[in-house]
Design an enzyme around this catalytic site. Structure first.
Site, short mmCIF file in Angstrom:
data_model
loop_
_atom_site.label_atom_id
_atom_site.label_comp_id
_atom_site.label_asym_id
_atom_site.label_seq_id
_atom_site.Cartn_x
_atom_site.Cartn_y
_atom_site.Cartn_z
N LEU A 147 1.44 -1.33 0.49
CA LEU A 147 -0.24 -0.14 -0.19
C LEU A 147 1.10 0.95 -0.32
O LEU A 147 2.04 0.99 0.24
CB LEU A 147 -0.79 -0.25 0.99
N ASP A 148 0.51 2.15 -0.55
CA ASP A 148 1.26 3.69 -0.89
C ASP A 148 1.13 3.73 0.74
O ASP A 148 0.43 3.87 1.55
CB ASP A 148 0.52 4.67 -1.34
N ARG A 149 2.12 4.51 0.76
CA ARG A 149 2.25 5.32 1.94
C ARG A 149 1.02 6.27 3.02
O ARG A 149 0.83 5.80 4.29
CB ARG A 149 3.58 6.30 2.31
N THR A 151 -1.69 5.99 1.87
CA THR A 151 -2.83 4.90 2.47
C THR A 151 -3.30 4.08 3.45
O THR A 151 -2.11 3.28 4.22
CB THR A 151 -2.94 4.24 0.42
N ARG A 249 -5.66 6.09 -7.75
CA ARG A 249 -4.91 7.55 -7.86
C ARG A 249 -5.22 8.67 -9.20
O ARG A 249 -5.76 9.34 -9.66
CB ARG A 249 -3.68 7.74 -7.16
#
Length: 320
Positions: A147-149, A151, A249
């Protein structure tokens, strides 16, 4: 937290003639030969043409032939900074309370926003390092996906290599369903139920990754469903069919409805409105996952509740 730093130097050009390695991909050959060199660095020197086969550039998937001469450039490796992580740190101890499910095969975590999944790129430690500190008796702990930081939401961590392989196979065969909640700008059109737009990933010299819609990109698809409408925003459920970097995104931006507080792909006017409501983080949350348990084969469906900030933002939008 203790920190040590050291540099290792591969100072000379190496010329290697291929014998028994014939038929092996050049990236796999380098990964095996250059022990301790980060995978990202190996792919970078391949991409930049610093690795040569018979004096020519090659792609990572090139299969080495008998008598090929491969040139490996000098490589300077900053050794990974190592940390002794205290389990008393707020972010580390917070993860314990955010575990949604755990058995002898895997951990399902509700990852908070603002913590990376792993250390690196200026980040001292991430989820995986913190969990290893919290579970020192578990010999194997690896991320199943990322997961993105910024998110938040569901993250799977495997406790056994066989479990990791099983879950990766489920991902490849699209047998794992992941659903996200995203707050986007404006009124999402109900008829827009799927976005299929190829995504191309570029890495800047700084190491930052930028993704854009491009015909040269990889096929990408996300399904969307309207969950709730507000005066100037919409809460949507996003279900990625493919798993590209920054996919949700970029697809929401492509549709003209960027996600709130997305500093990379967002809209500044929309973000100012959301800041006035008290939002200070990306409104993207992985709220549900469905998969087969790798050991029992039992169907599993796990949900991760929104954190207090995101829940309060929705409450304020309803009142507005």
């Amino acid at each position: 937290m203790e920190k040590t730093s050291e540099q290792i130097l591969h100072p000379q050009v190496k010329l290697i003639t291929i014998t028994e390695e014939a038929g092996q991909r050049v990236d796999n050959f380098l990964l095996a030969r250059l022990k301790g060199v980060p995978k990202s660095l190996i792919y970078r020197i391949l991409r930049k043409g610093e690795v040569r086969v018979n004096k020519g550039r090659v792609k990572p998937e090139y299969k080495l032939q008998l008598a090929d001469i491969i040139r490996i450039p000098p490589i300077r490796i900053p050794q990974k900074t190592t940390f002794k992580i205290s389990t008393k740190l707020n972010k580390v101890s917070q993860l314990e309370a955010n575990i949604l499910f755990e058995d002898d095969t895997l951990i399902v975590l509700n990852k908070p926003s603002g913590i990376a999944v792993h250390g690196g790129s200026g980040v001292n430690f991430g989820v995986i390092e913190a969990l290893r500190a919290l579970r020192p008796d578990v010999r194997f702990l690896e991320l199943v996906h990322r997961l993105d930081r910024d998110t938040s939401g569901i993250l799977l961590i495997a406790k056994k290599r066989a479990v990791l392989r099983n879950l990766h196979e489920q991902l490849r065969e699209k047998r794992i369903q992941k659903d996200y909640l995203a707050l986007v700008r404006g009124q999402w059109q109900s008829y827009t139920k799927s976005i299929q737009a190829p995504l191309l990933k570029n890495e800047l010299s700084s190491g930052e990754r930028i993704v854009k819609v491009s015909e040269q990109g990889k096929p990408s698809e996300t399904l969307f469903k309207v969950e709730e409408r507000y005066a100037f925003a919409t809460l949507v459920k996003a279900s990625p069919i493919t798993g590209r970097t920054h996919q949700i995104r970029v697809h929401t931006q492509y549709a003209g409805h960027p996600i709130a507080m997305d500093l990379k792909y967002g809209n500044s006017d929309f973000d100012k409105k959301m800041t006035a409501f008290g939002l200070n983080r990306l409104f993207l949350h992985a709220f549900e996952i469905a998969f087969c348990h790798p050991k029992t084969q039992e169907p599993m469906r796990i949900q991760a509740p929104l954190d207090n900030m995101l829940s309060s933002i929705l409450a304020k939008l309803r009142k507005a």
